[in-house]
Design a protein around this motif. Structure first.
Motif, PDB file in Angstrom:
ATOM      1  N   LYS A   1     137.735 101.031  38.379  1.00 29.53           N
ATOM      2  CA  LYS A   1     139.102  99.773  38.074  1.00 29.53           C
ATOM      3  C   LYS A   1     139.316  99.292  39.932  1.00 29.53           C
ATOM      4  O   LYS A   1     139.949  98.438  39.359  1.00 29.53           O
ATOM      5  CB  LYS A   1     140.835 100.682  38.530  1.00 29.53           C
ATOM      6  CG  LYS A   1     139.776 101.789  37.264  1.00 29.53           C
ATOM      7  CD  LYS A   1     141.503 102.538  36.501  1.00 29.53           C
ATOM      8  CE  LYS A   1     140.960 102.821  35.096  1.00 29.53           C
ATOM      9  NZ  LYS A   1     142.528 103.812  34.842  1.00 29.53           N
ATOM     10  N   GLY A   2     138.448  99.361  40.909  1.00 31.48           N
ATOM     11  CA  GLY A   2     138.703  98.646  42.237  1.00 31.48           C
ATOM     12  C   GLY A   2     138.146  97.510  42.323  1.00 31.48           C
ATOM     13  O   GLY A   2     138.022  97.164  43.399  1.00 31.48           O
ATOM     14  N   LEU A   3     136.311  97.893  41.093  1.00 29.52           N
ATOM     15  CA  LEU A   3     135.788  96.657  41.176  1.00 29.52           C
ATOM     16  C   LEU A   3     136.129  94.961  40.798  1.00 29.52           C
ATOM     17  O   LEU A   3     136.968  95.784  39.650  1.00 29.52           O
ATOM     18  CB  LEU A   3     134.496  96.691  40.800  1.00 29.52           C
ATOM     19  CG  LEU A   3     133.539  98.303  41.558  1.00 29.52           C
ATOM     20  CD1 LEU A   3     132.782  98.331  40.795  1.00 29.52           C
ATOM     21  CD2 LEU A   3     133.520  97.508  42.929  1.00 29.52           C
ATOM     22  N   PRO A   4     135.718  93.934  40.738  1.00 29.88           N
ATOM     23  CA  PRO A   4     136.411  93.083  40.411  1.00 29.88           C
ATOM     24  C   PRO A   4     135.242  92.624  38.914  1.00 29.88           C
ATOM     25  O   PRO A   4     134.296  93.107  38.930  1.00 29.88           O
ATOM     26  CB  PRO A   4     135.780  92.217  41.342  1.00 29.88           C
ATOM     27  CG  PRO A   4     134.737  92.397  42.599  1.00 29.88           C
ATOM     28  CD  PRO A   4     135.565  94.308  42.185  1.00 29.88           C
ATOM     29  N   ARG A   5     136.326  91.206  38.004  1.00 29.92           N
ATOM     30  CA  ARG A   5     135.836  92.338  36.552  1.00 29.92           C
ATOM     31  C   ARG A   5     133.892  90.746  36.956  1.00 29.92           C
ATOM     32  O   ARG A   5     134.181  90.057  38.052  1.00 29.92           O
ATOM     33  CB  ARG A   5     136.581  90.813  36.074  1.00 29.92           C
ATOM     34  CG  ARG A   5     137.841  92.155  35.366  1.00 29.92           C
ATOM     35  CD  ARG A   5     138.324  91.692  34.134  1.00 29.92           C
ATOM     36  NE  ARG A   5     137.623  91.724  32.779  1.00 29.92           N
ATOM     37  CZ  ARG A   5     137.641  92.281  32.481  1.00 29.92           C
ATOM     38  NH1 ARG A   5     137.777  93.728  32.454  1.00 29.92           N
ATOM     39  NH2 ARG A   5     136.730  92.005  31.133  1.00 29.92           N
ATOM     40  N   LEU A   6     133.680  91.141  35.930  1.00 28.78           N
ATOM     41  CA  LEU A   6     132.342  90.057  35.892  1.00 28.78           C
ATOM     42  C   LEU A   6     132.695  89.246  34.332  1.00 28.78           C
ATOM     43  O   LEU A   6     133.776  89.246  34.682  1.00 28.78           O
ATOM     44  CB  LEU A   6     130.985  91.111  35.733  1.00 28.78           C
ATOM     45  CG  LEU A   6     130.524  91.803  36.711  1.00 28.78           C
ATOM     46  CD1 LEU A   6     129.793  92.385  36.036  1.00 28.78           C
ATOM     47  CD2 LEU A   6     130.642  91.422  38.219  1.00 28.78           C
ATOM     48  N   ASP A   7     131.695  88.500  34.655  1.00 25.26           N
ATOM     49  CA  ASP A   7     131.790  87.419  33.090  1.00 25.26           C
ATOM     50  C   ASP A   7     132.081  88.159  31.695  1.00 25.26           C
ATOM     51  O   ASP A   7     131.580  89.774  32.371  1.00 25.26           O
ATOM     52  CB  ASP A   7     130.439  86.627  32.923  1.00 25.26           C
ATOM     53  CG  ASP A   7     129.044  87.295  32.455  1.00 25.26           C
ATOM     54  OD1 ASP A   7     129.097  87.982  31.164  1.00 25.26           O
ATOM     55  OD2 ASP A   7     127.874  88.083  33.778  1.00 25.26           O
ATOM     56  N   ARG A   8     132.609  87.577  30.680  1.00 29.40           N
ATOM     57  CA  ARG A   8     133.106  88.381  30.128  1.00 29.40           C
ATOM     58  C   ARG A   8     131.894  89.479  28.778  1.00 29.40           C
ATOM     59  O   ARG A   8     132.296  90.451  28.787  1.00 29.40           O
ATOM     60  CB  ARG A   8     134.096  88.417  28.796  1.00 29.40           C
ATOM     61  CG  ARG A   8     134.826  88.476  28.215  1.00 29.40           C
ATOM     62  CD  ARG A   8     135.406  88.419  26.648  1.00 29.40           C
ATOM     63  NE  ARG A   8     136.373  88.603  26.224  1.00 29.40           N
ATOM     64  CZ  ARG A   8     137.045  88.080  24.854  1.00 29.40           C
ATOM     65  NH1 ARG A   8     137.386  86.798  25.144  1.00 29.40           N
ATOM     66  NH2 ARG A   8     137.905  89.693  24.626  1.00 29.40           N
ATOM     67  N   LYS A   9     130.569  89.058  29.191  1.00 28.05           N
ATOM     68  CA  LYS A   9     130.137  89.200  28.343  1.00 28.05           C
ATOM     69  C   LYS A   9     129.064  90.654  29.100  1.00 28.05           C
ATOM     70  O   LYS A   9     128.862  91.738  28.362  1.00 28.05           O
ATOM     71  CB  LYS A   9     128.456  88.821  28.059  1.00 28.05           C
ATOM     72  CG  LYS A   9     127.653  88.894  26.651  1.00 28.05           C
ATOM     73  CD  LYS A   9     126.100  88.241  26.441  1.00 28.05           C
ATOM     74  CE  LYS A   9     125.070  88.164  26.209  1.00 28.05           C
ATOM     75  NZ  LYS A   9     124.379  89.143  27.291  1.00 28.05           N
ATOM     76  N   THR A  10     129.383  89.736  30.468  1.00 26.89           N
ATOM     77  CA  THR A  10     128.615  91.304  30.892  1.00 26.89           C
ATOM     78  C   THR A  10     129.162  92.639  31.493  1.00 26.89           C
ATOM     79  O   THR A  10     128.755  93.798  31.279  1.00 26.89           O
ATOM     80  CB  THR A  10     127.553  90.540  32.626  1.00 26.89           C
ATOM     81  OG1 THR A  10     127.099  89.733  32.228  1.00 26.89           O
ATOM     82  CG2 THR A  10     127.406  91.722  33.624  1.00 26.89           C
ATOM     83  N   ASP A  11     130.451  92.013  31.836  1.00 25.14           N
ATOM     84  CA  ASP A  11     131.371  93.309  31.559  1.00 25.14           C
ATOM     85  C   ASP A  11     131.362  94.117  30.693  1.00 25.14           C
ATOM     86  O   ASP A  11     131.313  95.429  30.621  1.00 25.14           O
ATOM     87  CB  ASP A  11     132.874  92.828  32.199  1.00 25.14           C
ATOM     88  CG  ASP A  11     133.562  93.831  33.442  1.00 25.14           C
ATOM     89  OD1 ASP A  11     132.861  94.008  34.909  1.00 25.14           O
ATOM     90  OD2 ASP A  11     134.232  93.984  33.059  1.00 25.14           O
ATOM     91  N   ASP A  12     131.508  93.910  29.278  1.00 20.18           N
ATOM     92  CA  ASP A  12     132.272  94.438  28.204  1.00 20.18           C
ATOM     93  C   ASP A  12     130.639  95.076  27.876  1.00 20.18           C
ATOM     94  O   ASP A  12     130.807  96.598  27.785  1.00 20.18           O
ATOM     95  CB  ASP A  12     132.085  93.585  27.343  1.00 20.18           C
ATOM     96  CG  ASP A  12     133.543  93.036  27.212  1.00 20.18           C
ATOM     97  OD1 ASP A  12     134.468  93.298  28.364  1.00 20.18           O
ATOM     98  OD2 ASP A  12     133.897  91.338  26.481  1.00 20.18           O
ATOM     99  N   GLU A  13     129.141  94.920  28.651  1.00 20.10           N
ATOM    100  CA  GLU A  13     127.849  95.387  27.976  1.00 20.10           C
ATOM    101  C   GLU A  13     128.030  96.979  29.259  1.00 20.10           C
ATOM    102  O   GLU A  13     127.913  97.994  28.521  1.00 20.10           O
ATOM    103  CB  GLU A  13     127.104  94.832  28.565  1.00 20.10           C
ATOM    104  CG  GLU A  13     126.640  93.887  27.263  1.00 20.10           C
ATOM    105  CD  GLU A  13     125.515  92.687  27.404  1.00 20.10           C
ATOM    106  OE1 GLU A  13     125.156  93.039  28.190  1.00 20.10           O
ATOM    107  OE2 GLU A  13     125.667  92.099  26.858  1.00 20.10           O
ATOM    108  N   LEU A  14     128.615  96.192  29.797  1.00 20.13           N
ATOM    109  CA  LEU A  14     128.887  97.847  31.526  1.00 20.13           C
ATOM    110  C   LEU A  14     129.389  98.591  30.796  1.00 20.13           C
ATOM    111  O   LEU A  14     129.484  99.822  30.879  1.00 20.13           O
ATOM    112  CB  LEU A  14     128.496  96.987  32.738  1.00 20.13           C
ATOM    113  CG  LEU A  14     127.203  96.282  33.008  1.00 20.13           C
ATOM    114  CD1 LEU A  14     127.541  95.442  34.264  1.00 20.13           C
ATOM    115  CD2 LEU A  14     126.083  96.875  33.399  1.00 20.13           C
TER     116      LEU A  14
END
Length: 409
Positions: free
Chosen positions: A156-169
């Motif tokens: 939760k403390g880390l910034p979001r990535l692009d939506r596709k990468t963030d959703d996959e991880l």
């Protein structure tokens, strides 16, 4: 008519300002002398100078966004281009142009930093996912569960990535947590079933023990109680809320029987006192094993002492808690030593502790570097904020280092 190096007022009261493109009309002045007119519009020029100076400092010393800075520059440029002030307006345009260059440069630098931060966040999240997937197979239910909850807080403390990468991880991370939760639920469901089975078995043993408590067939009944005790130990533990009560009833039934037997055979009092003397000697011998320096030797010695203890027989009822407590204290010390030895020899737990310590050390080093940069840039507010965060991370690092010392490194 009145004039100065940057403007003049004609006889009709029209005020002009001199620019590289020629004279521009500033406005009309009918309320006083030409000198007053020039002084008024010169003050407006001084106001523009102040505003531009303030904006320059904000751009250089604060985290003013490029969008807000560009809007402010545009607003000031409109005022300069409106020619409603007397002074070196061309110089102000040059300053605004340089400010635009600075803002553009800052914008590009922020893009680079953001890309770097995004890459760092991606790497951090991949590490979290990898650790979560490893923990998903753990059977250290409490420790692994607590670590997974800590990983969620870190995520939760880390910034979001692009939506596709963030959703996959996140899908992999969430799947690992779900897999662990299902395995843990299945484990405790099985454990609950085993404890319920143990409860039902012990209920029957209690009923048998209570039925025998009024027997006066001393020998066979005492033997039967020994069999029931073996069955009790083999049954396993029931649920916590039942175990103590069941044991109290089970032990109470035996106490009733053996107390009656003691009353009938008064001569056994002497035997029990002798047994107490023997058990006191055995307890004293067991206590010499403390502190534990050689776990294997202590375990073997205690096992032999315990066998002799079991062979001694009963002691007076009022002395039993104290004498048994002495042996139990030695037994607990050996068990604690075994647990400590297991923790020290557990490479997986040590690796996780070392990994966490390394991550925290990296975070502390990074924060210190950021604080130095903020101080060097004169941004004390940012430095103080980072120092508060550093204090928290340093405390976590100290705790992690202390935990790592328990593994011998």
């Amino acid at each position: 008519m009145s004039s100065d190096p940057w403007g003049r007022v004609d006889d009709a009261g029209t005020v002009y300002v001199r620019t590289a493109d020629g004279e521009k009309v500033v406005g009309s002045w009918q309320a006083g002398s030409p000198e007053e007119a020039l002084a008024y519009f010169e003050r407006k020029y001084d106001g523009l100078v102040v505003e531009i100076g303030l904006l320059e400092r904000r751009v250089k010393t604060t985290d003013l966004s490029a969008k807000d800075a560009s809007a402010a520059i545009g607003h000031l440029r409109e005022q300069v281009d409106a020619h409603h002030a007397v002074g070196d307006l061309d110089a102000l345009r040059v300053r605004l142009d340089k400010l635009v260059e600075t803002v553009d440069q800052r914008r590009e630098e922020r893009k680079v930093r953001k890309a770097q931060q995004t890459e760092e966040a991606r790497g951090a999240k991949e590490q979290l996912v990898a650790e979560a997937e490893e923990l998903a197979q753990s059977e250290q239910w409490r420790a692994a569960g607590e670590r997974l909850r800590a990983l969620v807080d870190t995520w939760k403390g880390l910034p979001r990535l692009d939506r596709k990468t963030d959703d996959e991880l996140w899908h992999r991370f969430s799947h690992a947590r779900s897999a662990f939760s299902k395995r843990r639920k299945a484990h405790f469901a099985q454990l609950d079933a085993q404890r319920e089975e143990a409860r039902q078995r012990k209920e029957k043993l209690v009923a048998e023990a209570e039925a025998l408590s009024q027997s006066r067939d001393w020998g066979p009944t005492a033997a039967k109680y020994r069999e029931l005790m073996q069955d009790w130990k083999a049954a396993g533990r029931a649920q916590r809320e039942y175990e103590d009560d069941l044991w109290s009833r089970f032990r109470g039934a035996q106490d009733v029987f053996f107390q009656a037997r003691s009353e009938v055979f008064a001569e056994r009092d002497t035997e029990q006192r002798e047994n107490l003397t023997v058990k006191e000697e055995l307890a004293a011998e067991a206590e010499k094993l403390l502190p534990i320096t050689d776990l294997k030797a202590a375990r073997n010695s205690f096992r032999a002492l315990n066998e002799r203890w079991d062979a001694v027989g009963h002691v007076p009822r009022e002395d039993r808690p104290k004498i048994e407590g002495r042996m139990h204290a030695v037994e607990r010390a050996i068990q604690e030593a075994e647990e400590a030895e297991w923790r020290r020899s557990n490479p997986e737990a040590r690796a996780r502790a070392a990994g966490l310590t390394g991550q925290l050390q990296d975070a502390v080093d990074k924060l210190r570097g950021q604080i130095e940069k903020a101080r060097a840039a004169g941004n004390n507010a940012k430095a103080e904020k980072l120092e508060q965060e550093l204090a928290g991370r340093q405390e976590l690092l100290n705790q992690a280092l202390k935990g790592l010392e328990e593994f011998g490194g």
